[in-house]
Design an enzyme around this catalytic site. Sequence first.
Site, PDB file in Angstrom:
ATOM      1  N   LYS A 142      39.563  47.329  30.500  1.00 37.97           N
ATOM      2  CA  LYS A 142      39.921  48.804  29.920  1.00 37.97           C
ATOM      3  C   LYS A 142      40.231  49.684  31.149  1.00 37.97           C
ATOM      4  O   LYS A 142      41.407  50.600  30.917  1.00 37.97           O
ATOM      5  CB  LYS A 142      39.037  49.395  29.379  1.00 37.97           C
ATOM      6  CG  LYS A 142      38.573  48.803  27.838  1.00 37.97           C
ATOM      7  CD  LYS A 142      38.245  49.643  26.715  1.00 37.97           C
ATOM      8  CE  LYS A 142      38.337  49.024  25.481  1.00 37.97           C
ATOM      9  NZ  LYS A 142      37.433  47.989  25.219  1.00 37.97           N
ATOM     10  N   SER A 193      37.782  39.047  28.710  1.00 38.41           N
ATOM     11  CA  SER A 193      38.092  40.487  28.967  1.00 38.41           C
ATOM     12  C   SER A 193      36.972  41.317  29.541  1.00 38.41           C
ATOM     13  O   SER A 193      37.295  42.434  30.070  1.00 38.41           O
ATOM     14  CB  SER A 193      38.544  41.127  27.614  1.00 38.41           C
ATOM     15  OG  SER A 193      37.385  40.749  26.454  1.00 38.41           O
ATOM     16  N   GLU A 231      38.894  58.611  22.913  1.00 39.00           N
ATOM     17  CA  GLU A 231      37.918  58.058  21.541  1.00 39.00           C
ATOM     18  C   GLU A 231      37.295  56.931  22.248  1.00 39.00           C
ATOM     19  O   GLU A 231      37.933  56.391  22.952  1.00 39.00           O
ATOM     20  CB  GLU A 231      38.946  57.742  20.363  1.00 39.00           C
ATOM     21  CG  GLU A 231      39.632  56.402  20.325  1.00 39.00           C
ATOM     22  CD  GLU A 231      40.500  56.363  21.542  1.00 39.00           C
ATOM     23  OE1 GLU A 231      41.318  57.373  21.668  1.00 39.00           O
ATOM     24  OE2 GLU A 231      40.879  55.388  21.973  1.00 39.00           O
TER      25      GLU A 231
HETATM   26  C1  LIG Z   1      37.330  47.038  24.151  1.00 33.14           C
HETATM   27  C2  LIG Z   1      37.096  45.758  24.344  1.00 33.14           C
HETATM   28  C3  LIG Z   1      37.903  44.589  23.600  1.00 33.14           C
HETATM   29  C4  LIG Z   1      38.934  45.060  22.712  1.00 33.14           C
HETATM   30  O1  LIG Z   1      39.896  45.572  22.907  1.00 33.14           O
HETATM   31  P1  LIG Z   1      41.209  45.342  23.122  1.00 33.14           P
HETATM   32  O2  LIG Z   1      42.173  46.297  23.038  1.00 33.14           O
HETATM   33  O3  LIG Z   1      41.543  44.414  21.860  1.00 33.14           O
HETATM   34  O4  LIG Z   1      41.402  44.148  24.044  1.00 33.14           O
HETATM   35  C5  LIG Z   1      37.749  43.360  24.007  1.00 33.14           C
HETATM   36  N1  LIG Z   1      37.052  42.831  25.052  1.00 33.14           N
HETATM   37  C6  LIG Z   1      36.076  43.938  25.790  1.00 33.14           C
HETATM   38  C7  LIG Z   1      35.166  43.283  27.013  1.00 33.14           C
HETATM   39  C8  LIG Z   1      36.274  45.221  25.496  1.00 33.14           C
HETATM   40  O5  LIG Z   1      35.425  46.110  26.006  1.00 33.14           O
END
Ligand SMILES: *Cc1c(COP(=O)(O)O)cnc(C)c1O
Length: 401
Positions: free
Chosen positions: A96, A380, A118
């Site tokens: 993020k 992610s 948000e």
């Molecule tokens: C917020 C988040 C997501 C989901 O958000 P996307 O916009 O779909 O990437 C996925 N993985 C992690 C670790 C997150 O913090």
Amino acid sequence: MMKKRKKYSYPDKRGYFGEFGGRYVPETLMNALFELEALYARAKRDPKFHAEYISILREYAGRPTPLTYAGRLTNHYGKARIYLKREDLCHTGAHKINNVVGQMLLAKRSGKTRIIAETGAGQHGVATATVAAKFGYRCIVYMGQEDVQRQSLNVHRMKMLGAEVRTVTTGSRTLKDATSEAIRDWVTNVPDTFYVIGSVVGPHPYPMMVRDFQSIIGKETKKQFDGIPSYLVACVGGGSNAMGMFYPFIKDSVRMIGVEAAGEGLESDRHAATLSKGRPGVLHGTFSYLLQDMNGQVSLAHSISAGLDYPGVGPEHSFLKTSKRVLYAAVSDIQALRAAELLSQTEGIIPALESAHAVAYLETLMPKTRKNDSVIICLSGRGDKDMQTYMKNISKEGTRP
Ligand SMILES: *Cc1c(COP(=O)(O)O)cnc(C)c1O
């Protein structure tokens, strides 16, 4: 002879990806969106903007992140080679921050120093509070009451970083309502306020901007892998880590799979599989797939992973689904938990529950692959924030792979 490239230039000038996207906002926000679009267009052409963005990501956020060959996980399936793009190693624990740094630099250019955001799970709120502190900007984060209770650690993090957390008590008291409240704040305070959106959602130009900022994921991967992989796999909440991984490869012959949260099952009412089970509609300023009931009311999403628990999805994903460039699948809470355990015990990496959804799709994908194929998973985020959930749901002995 040059290989002929397929054209892919979306969104169009009005902010549409095919029929999806657009700007469905009150008139008072139209000007702010036009201004933002112009500001971003200038920044995009300015090498200084790009240099500053890259420099902060390197020196502060820990980029480039590694591409790790997952040897034991590969052996476990005995098929294609599996690689992990390590967004879990970014400062604040997920991808993020890539987007927040980009948008904060735009805020700086706009001269607006009141930042609003948000947040659902609190991850985007934490990333925004973090970068706002570094820039010395005031930061207000809207969060549903339900989430404030579920994610108290992240609430404390944001407060420690100097942000103000505003608890939203309307509607379902989750991300959907927090987003509506942030939009209301923006309408009221447009002259001095910059709204930092956390995924490839919202009105144009946000889905494009967030995609571009997150594309650093795919660009680095392309360099590190040195060639074109057979498959890319990423989880999809709003869809920003997936877009960031997919976009730089979109004209290449690589198969891409976006994995949504099937929660307690696609046949139950408790899931967050917007693309698999939703219908197009308007939410938070954009036309995209949406979980809705027979009357067009937005349904509540459910996933064991708070970051995937959103009834909408980015408009570009809706386009990539209907144009069949990307395949969308869904895995359940239980499948994600099993995958988290498998990755932890084969590779020594505890993934975020969101990312574990991408890993879980290997169960479906791997039997179809061959030894000389390659699969890259966008990891992610890291799992520290999910330890409570893991402890509650994974039995003491575990199930060693
Ligand atoms: C917020 C988040 C997501 C989901 O958000 P996307 O916009 O779909 O990437 C996925 N993985 C992690 C670790 C997150 O913090």
